[in-house]
Each structure stands twice: as C-alpha cells, then as structure tokens.
Design a protein around this motif. Structure first.
Motif, PDB file in Angstrom:
ATOM      1  N   ALA A  43       0.833  -1.210   0.000  1.00 46.82           N
ATOM      2  CA  ALA A  43       0.000   0.000   0.000  1.00 46.82           C
ATOM      3  C   ALA A  43       0.863   1.253   0.000  1.00 46.82           C
ATOM      4  O   ALA A  43       0.560   2.239  -0.685  1.00 46.82           O
ATOM      5  CB  ALA A  43      -0.921  -0.009   1.217  1.00 46.82           C
ATOM      6  N   SER A  44       1.960   1.215   0.755  1.00 48.89           N
ATOM      7  CA  SER A  44       2.854   2.367   0.814  1.00 48.89           C
ATOM      8  C   SER A  44       3.504   2.629  -0.544  1.00 48.89           C
ATOM      9  O   SER A  44       3.585   3.779  -1.003  1.00 48.89           O
ATOM     10  CB  SER A  44       3.930   2.129   1.878  1.00 48.89           C
ATOM     11  OG  SER A  44       4.888   3.163   1.891  1.00 48.89           O
ATOM     12  N   LEU A  45       3.963   1.569  -1.215  1.00 47.09           N
ATOM     13  CA  LEU A  45       4.598   1.736  -2.522  1.00 47.09           C
ATOM     14  C   LEU A  45       3.590   2.181  -3.578  1.00 47.09           C
ATOM     15  O   LEU A  45       3.927   2.950  -4.482  1.00 47.09           O
ATOM     16  CB  LEU A  45       5.274   0.439  -2.946  1.00 47.09           C
ATOM     17  CG  LEU A  45       6.517   0.047  -2.144  1.00 47.09           C
ATOM     18  CD1 LEU A  45       6.998  -1.345  -2.546  1.00 47.09           C
ATOM     19  CD2 LEU A  45       7.632   1.073  -2.328  1.00 47.09           C
ATOM     20  N   ALA A  46       2.352   1.697  -3.469  1.00 49.06           N
ATOM     21  CA  ALA A  46       1.320   2.123  -4.412  1.00 49.06           C
ATOM     22  C   ALA A  46       1.010   3.615  -4.250  1.00 49.06           C
ATOM     23  O   ALA A  46       0.767   4.325  -5.232  1.00 49.06           O
ATOM     24  CB  ALA A  46       0.058   1.294  -4.227  1.00 49.06           C
ATOM     25  N   ALA A  47       1.046   4.080  -2.996  1.00 49.40           N
ATOM     26  CA  ALA A  47       0.746   5.487  -2.737  1.00 49.40           C
ATOM     27  C   ALA A  47       1.923   6.400  -3.044  1.00 49.40           C
ATOM     28  O   ALA A  47       1.749   7.550  -3.463  1.00 49.40           O
ATOM     29  CB  ALA A  47       0.325   5.665  -1.275  1.00 49.40           C
ATOM     30  N   ASP A  48       3.142   5.889  -2.839  1.00 46.85           N
ATOM     31  CA  ASP A  48       4.361   6.679  -3.044  1.00 46.85           C
ATOM     32  C   ASP A  48       5.405   5.760  -3.657  1.00 46.85           C
ATOM     33  O   ASP A  48       6.219   5.166  -2.945  1.00 46.85           O
ATOM     34  CB  ASP A  48       4.833   7.248  -1.708  1.00 46.85           C
ATOM     35  CG  ASP A  48       6.110   8.079  -1.838  1.00 46.85           C
ATOM     36  OD1 ASP A  48       6.500   8.407  -2.980  1.00 46.85           O
ATOM     37  OD2 ASP A  48       6.718   8.397  -0.792  1.00 46.85           O
ATOM     38  N   PRO A  49       5.420   5.596  -4.990  1.00 47.97           N
ATOM     39  CA  PRO A  49       6.201   4.536  -5.626  1.00 47.97           C
ATOM     40  C   PRO A  49       7.716   4.643  -5.488  1.00 47.97           C
ATOM     41  O   PRO A  49       8.406   3.624  -5.530  1.00 47.97           O
ATOM     42  CB  PRO A  49       5.792   4.632  -7.102  1.00 47.97           C
ATOM     43  CG  PRO A  49       4.475   5.319  -7.097  1.00 47.97           C
ATOM     44  CD  PRO A  49       4.531   6.273  -5.960  1.00 47.97           C
ATOM     45  N   ALA A  50       8.259   5.836  -5.354  1.00 50.11           N
ATOM     46  CA  ALA A  50       9.716   6.011  -5.210  1.00 50.11           C
ATOM     47  C   ALA A  50      10.487   5.262  -6.303  1.00 50.11           C
ATOM     48  O   ALA A  50      11.464   4.574  -6.025  1.00 50.11           O
ATOM     49  CB  ALA A  50      10.170   5.549  -3.826  1.00 50.11           C
ATOM     50  N   GLY A  51      10.012   5.374  -7.526  1.00 51.74           N
ATOM     51  CA  GLY A  51      10.693   4.737  -8.642  1.00 51.74           C
ATOM     52  C   GLY A  51      10.162   3.379  -9.035  1.00 51.74           C
ATOM     53  O   GLY A  51      10.548   2.830 -10.070  1.00 51.74           O
ATOM     54  N   ILE A  52       9.268   2.797  -8.243  1.00 47.62           N
ATOM     55  CA  ILE A  52       8.661   1.515  -8.574  1.00 47.62           C
ATOM     56  C   ILE A  52       7.558   1.749  -9.602  1.00 47.62           C
ATOM     57  O   ILE A  52       6.679   2.588  -9.414  1.00 47.62           O
ATOM     58  CB  ILE A  52       8.080   0.828  -7.324  1.00 47.62           C
ATOM     59  CG1 ILE A  52       9.182   0.521  -6.307  1.00 47.62           C
ATOM     60  CG2 ILE A  52       7.342  -0.449  -7.700  1.00 47.62           C
ATOM     61  CD1 ILE A  52      10.236  -0.433  -6.791  1.00 47.62           C
ATOM     62  N   THR A  53       7.610   1.008 -10.703  1.00 47.68           N
ATOM     63  CA  THR A  53       6.616   1.174 -11.771  1.00 47.68           C
ATOM     64  C   THR A  53       5.626   0.022 -11.841  1.00 47.68           C
ATOM     65  O   THR A  53       4.626   0.104 -12.563  1.00 47.68           O
ATOM     66  CB  THR A  53       7.322   1.309 -13.127  1.00 47.68           C
ATOM     67  OG1 THR A  53       8.178   0.178 -13.331  1.00 47.68           O
ATOM     68  CG2 THR A  53       8.155   2.585 -13.172  1.00 47.68           C
ATOM     69  N   GLY A  54       5.888  -1.078 -11.132  1.00 45.60           N
ATOM     70  CA  GLY A  54       4.973  -2.216 -11.123  1.00 45.60           C
ATOM     71  C   GLY A  54       5.258  -3.098  -9.929  1.00 45.60           C
ATOM     72  O   GLY A  54       6.401  -3.218  -9.475  1.00 45.60           O
TER      73      GLY A  54
END
Length: 322
Positions: A18-29
């Motif tokens: 959930a954190s990466l989905a809200a704030d990807p920090a370079g993550i695209t998938g």
C-alpha cells in the motif's frame, strides 16, 4: 523498477504494498505473492497478485524468471509455529530462502536488490545490557536458527555477486492489527490492541519482561529505506539490527493507560503460560543499533506514539468497542 513482494498477504507485506502504491519512489509495477493470493492495493501503479509456495523450487524459479529489480523476501513461518512444527519451519524459512537465492543465481546477468526480513531472534542469551553490532548470533529457537541461516546465505550470495542483499532484523512489530497469529510474541500486541477495541486481553508473562519493539509504520520505513540505500558501506556484513524501543510489559501498559485511560488497562487479564514465558526468556531485550542509525534507519519516538499510530491507522481515530 519492478518490485516483487514475497509474503505480501501478511500484515507488513500488505502495508508495504500500500505504501509503494501510494508513493512509488521509482517503482513502476508490483508483483504480490504469498501462499494465498494477496489483495492488490489501490494506487497509481500496476499490481499483480498470485500464489507462491517458497518450498516449491520450480515455482520460485518461474517467479524469479520475470527478473524483478527489487525483491522483498518477507515470507516466513512465525516463531511459535516454527517451534511447534520443526519440519514446516525449516521447509519454509530455510529451504524456501535457499530456493529463492538459487533461482536468482540461475538467472544470467541478473543481480537484483533483495531485502530480507530477519529477526532479533537470531540472538540468544546470555545478553549484554544492550546488544551491539558485533554480538554473536547464537539463537535459542528453531525460528531464530532458521533466520540466522538465512542471514549467512544473504551475506554469501551478496559477496559472490549473485544478488545485492540487505538483511533487516525487525524488532517485534507492535501493535499488529487484525486477529492474533501463532507468534509467541503476539501478546505484546494483544495487550494493547484488544483493550483499545474494548476487548479483554490475556497477558501470559510477568510485567517485568522487557523487549525490543517497532511499529508497523516503522517497519515499512525500514523496508523502503533498504530498497534504495547505498549498500556499499555494508561491506560483507549485509544484515542490520533495526532501531526500536526497549520497553517492559509494565511500561507498555502504562503507555496504554496514559493514552486510553484506566478502563483500557483494566481489560488486561494475567494468565501465566510457561511455554510462552520460556520462549520469551531467551529473547534479547535491548540493542545499540548504531550501524543502522548511521545508515539512515529511523525508530519510533515513544510507545505512546506507537499506540496513537494504531488508533489513527486502524481504529479511525477512536477507541472502544466496535
């Protein structure tokens, strides 16, 4: 960057996704896997969900063949269950970890960042007043032994250039939301979570038991920092004890009383359990995480703050029966 979260149906894995989905920090998938299919988070990046048994080497190899840039290895049989079921603990916690690392090694020209969640259970008594970065890893439980073996593998596979590993020894996560699990440490959360919801909680150990804690928010922060940090300063020692809060059970209860009042604290029922007390007696109580702090990892400010975070994140800002 593509990220794979193994163990994404668990509490920490779900919060990380959930954190990466809200704030990807370079993550695209995101690819999310566990023994049950995780729920994809809401957010602006694509996410897939599937099942994976780490003990199935062929299935692990097929998942790694997608060549994610970052792999979060969060899957594990928890402490109490690993102690009760020797074969299952080793099959998942040790064999599964080696399956993952071997699948990475088999991919040509591939060196992903691997963030491995270890545990402070890798340390065993007798302890100094505060365990420093050079204290010996001599666990006294099967779970701790399995995690220590995983740490050694992570160090060696990183040294050989097969992966770029960061091992984070998580403190006991408190307060864990949801239903109790089979972890021997579950009561640390239960005695706070249940009274905050207006329910009785059982305390199986004495109030002078001291332990090392971090909130779910802090745990996600550790994982995110490990994903992007410069691993050069780690050298050959890839595993770090995360910063946390050292508190006795009595201090936890007093923090609960200060935040939620006497009525909440009165919902804790003392019911000694010799098996849990024996397991916990072999666990560390306090750390000096100087190395992790110097590398930018951050701890919770207080136990009151941990309780207030739980109220905000899990209870809609209010306490009491629901």
């Amino acid at each position: 960057m593509q990220a794979l979260i193994i163990g994404a149906a668990g509490m920490v894995g779900a919060k990380l996704a959930a954190s990466l989905a809200a704030d990807p920090a370079g993550i695209t998938g995101l690819a999310l896997v566990d023994v049950v299919a995780p729920e994809p988070p809401a957010g602006g990046i694509p996410a897939t969900s599937g099942t994976l048994d780490l003990a199935d080497a062929a299935a692990v190899a097929a998942e790694v063949a997608t060549r994610p840039d970052v792999i979060f290895h969060l899957a594990a049989i928890v402490s109490g269950e690993a102690e009760a079921n020797f074969e299952k603990g080793y099959r998942v916690n040790f064999d599964g970890t080696r399956n993952l690392f071997e699948a990475i090694r088999a991919q040509p020209d591939y060196r992903p960042r691997v963030v491995f969640t270890s545990s402070i259970a890798v340390f065993g008594a007798p302890f100094p007043d505060a365990i420093g970065d050079t204290f010996f890893s001599q666990p006294l439980t099967s779970y701790g032994t399995q995690k220590a073996m995983g740490e050694l593998l992570l160090n060696d596979y990183s040294r050989r250039g097969f992966l770029d590993g960061v091992g984070i020894r998580l403190p006991t996560i408190c307060i864990r939301p949801g239903a109790p699990n089979k972890a021997a440490s579950g009561f640390f959360s239960n005695i706070l979570r249940e009274p905050l919801a207006g329910r009785e909680a059982v305390l199986p150990v004495s109030e002078d038991v001291r332990h090392w804690h971090a909130s779910p928010r802090a745990a996600v922060g550790f994982l995110r920092h490990a994903m992007t940090m410069d691993t050069g300063p780690l050298g050959a020692r890839r595993c770090l004890t995360m910063p946390g809060l050292s508190a006795t059970v009595g201090e936890q209860i007093e923090a609960l009383r200060r935040v939620a009042g006497d009525a909440a604290a009165a919902l804790i029922r003392r019911e000694p359990d010799e098996t849990i007390a024996r397991i916990v007696a072999g666990w560390p109580e306090n750390f000096d995480p100087a190395r992790a702090l110097a590398l930018g990892f951050e701890a919770d400010p207080s136990f009151e703050a941990i309780i207030e975070q739980h109220i905000a994140d899990e209870l809609g800002g209010t306490i009491g029966p629901r």
